[in-house]
Enzyme design. Structure first.
Site, PDB file in Angstrom:
ATOM      1  N   LEU A  40      49.545  31.759  52.547  1.00  0.00           N
ATOM      2  CA  LEU A  40      48.276  31.671  51.828  1.00  0.00           C
ATOM      3  C   LEU A  40      48.469  32.394  50.509  1.00  0.00           C
ATOM      4  O   LEU A  40      49.161  33.419  50.453  1.00  0.00           O
ATOM      5  CB  LEU A  40      47.132  32.324  52.613  1.00  0.00           C
ATOM      6  N   ASP A  41      47.860  31.898  49.444  1.00  0.00           N
ATOM      7  CA  ASP A  41      47.926  32.580  48.158  1.00  0.00           C
ATOM      8  C   ASP A  41      47.380  33.999  48.301  1.00  0.00           C
ATOM      9  O   ASP A  41      46.556  34.289  49.178  1.00  0.00           O
ATOM     10  CB  ASP A  41      47.092  31.835  47.116  1.00  0.00           C
ATOM     11  N   LYS A  42      47.807  34.857  47.414  1.00  0.00           N
ATOM     12  CA  LYS A  42      47.371  36.252  47.444  1.00  0.00           C
ATOM     13  C   LYS A  42      45.846  36.375  47.477  1.00  0.00           C
ATOM     14  O   LYS A  42      45.286  37.173  48.224  1.00  0.00           O
ATOM     15  CB  LYS A  42      47.932  36.989  46.222  1.00  0.00           C
TER      16      LYS A  42
END
Length: 218
Positions: A40-42
């Site tokens: 998942l993106d930050k």
């Protein structure tokens, strides 16, 4: 697990200054090694899957690569009022730091959208006295990097708080108004087949309390 916003899944040279890593925190919490299955993106919160063995991680990783037997549902807050239902079918180029060759490869990408709630905030937008926003459900039918964020930008309904694909002044105005700075994207539900038993699993991560100000009470 339910990944917090602002945390990296693991260490990366792309963000050398970050000190919070889900993989390390989870390993320390349960006292054993874990393997990341997907990313998942930050800035994205929500459902994140780890495996307890390299073999299971490889099996699940292949499923995430092909999308076979998987269904992902995300919640997002976007600018404007999109259609009630839509299929976004828009190919995406590999991002510059995700190149496997010198050729800018274009990949097919599809996302299903459903608008759940609509509202507005008293934030002036050009000649308009308020900002229209919508809470939407997004289902990626392919797994391209930043797919949801790039697809929403493509249809002119960027996800609020998106520093890369959104509008900085708008994001800052929204954050100041509601008192929360974050990317408004959350992995809400993941359905997949268990890699050993084959049983279908539905994993859910409830929205955090900061979302309550967006979604009308029922």
């Amino acid at each position: 697990m339910n990944k917090p916003t602002g945390w990296l899944v693991h260490r990366t040279l792309l963000d050398k200054g970050e000190t919070r890593f889900v993989l390390q925190a989870l390993r320390d919490q349960i006292g054993r090694h874990v393997w990341p299955v997907h990313r998942l993106d930050k800035g994205t919160s929500g459902v994140l899957v780890f495996a307890l063995s390299a073999e299971v991680a490889r099996s699940l990783g292949q499923a995430f690569e092909t999308g076979e037997g998987l269904q992902k549902t995300y919640a997002a807050i976007v600018r404007g009022w999109p259609a009630d239902q839509a299929l976004i079918d828009h190919p995406l180029k590999r991002m510059p730091d995700d190149m496997r060759s010198e050729r800018m490869e274009v990949q097919a990408a599809q996302t299903r959208l459903a608008t759940r709630h609509k509202g507005d905030l008293p934030i002036a937008q050009g000649h308009f006295p308020s900002l229209r926003w919508a809470q939407v459900a997004l289902q990626p039918l392919t797994g391209r990097r930043h797919q949801l964020r790039r697809h929403m930008k493509h249809i002119a309904h960027p996800i609020l708080g998106d520093a890369t694909h959104g509008k900085g002044p708008l994001n800052r105005a929204v954050a100041e108004h509601i008192g929360v700075t974050r990317l408004w994207l959350h992995a809400l539900q993941l359905t997949l087949n268990h890699p050993v038993s084959g049983q279908m699993l539905t994993l859910q991560a409830p929205l955090g309390g900061e979302w309550s100000g967006w979604i009308p009470e029922t």
